[in-house]
Design an enzyme around this catalytic site. Sequence first.
Site, PDB file in Angstrom:
ATOM      1  CB  SER A  23       4.681   4.225   0.882  1.00  0.00           C
ATOM      2  OG  SER A  23       5.201   3.217   1.575  1.00  0.00           O
ATOM      3  CG  HIS A  68       0.889   5.653   4.797  1.00  0.00           C
ATOM      4  ND1 HIS A  68       2.245   5.879   4.540  1.00  0.00           N
ATOM      5  CD2 HIS A  68       0.393   5.656   3.929  1.00  0.00           C
ATOM      6  CE1 HIS A  68       2.443   5.850   3.304  1.00  0.00           C
ATOM      7  NE2 HIS A  68       1.017   5.715   2.666  1.00  0.00           N
ATOM      8  CB  CYS A 105       1.580  12.427   3.538  1.00  0.00           C
ATOM      9  SG  CYS A 105       1.700  11.074   4.844  1.00  0.00           S
TER      10      CYS A 105
END
Length: 177
Positions: free
Chosen positions: A55, A38, A4
Site C-alpha cells: 500500500s 484492498h 492484488c
Amino acid sequence: PCCCLDTVHTRYLTNGQPSVERFPISFKTHFSGNYFHHVVLGIYCNGRYGSLGMSRRSDLMDKPLTYRTLSDLIFEFEDSYKKYLHSVKKVKIGLYVPHEPHSFQPIEWKQLVLNVSKMMRAEVRKELEKFARDMRMKILKPSSAHSPMKERSRGKSLSPRRRQASPQRRACKRDKS
C-alpha cells in the site's frame, strides 16, 4: 475486484514455511463518495496474527505477527483506515491457502463476509473469533467443495432435469418437421 498482485507474490514467498498459515483478507472502504477495495495476505503463526501486503500507506499493509486474535488485527486495520478518513464497510476473509506450489485448488477469497458498517464491534469480534477458531481447527471447507458423488442408477442421469420448451417454441411448425 481483482486480487492484488502483491498478495499472490507473498503467497509464493511464504510457501516454503508450512508453520505459517496464509489467508486472504479483503476490505471495502468508503471515502469521499467512492468505494475502494484492498487485499492483504493474513498470516497466522505460533498463535499470533499479522499480514503482508502493499500500500502507499505503511499502516495499511504489513502488520507484524503480534496480534493475539484475528479481531485485533482487523480492528487495527479499521483504525488505520480511519486515520485516512476511510470508513470500512465490509471485511471478507478467505480460507487458508494451500502450501502445495502446484495445487489446482482455487483460493477461497470470501468464506466470511462481514458488513461491519452495520454491526456493533462486539458482534464483529464474536464472528471473527468463531471463524478464526474454526480455521485453526481446519474444520471449514471451501464453499466450492462438492458433496461426494452419488452412485448412478442404471438409466438415470445426474444432470438436472431439463425444463420444458417455452410455449412459443412448441407451437412453431418448423420444429415439427
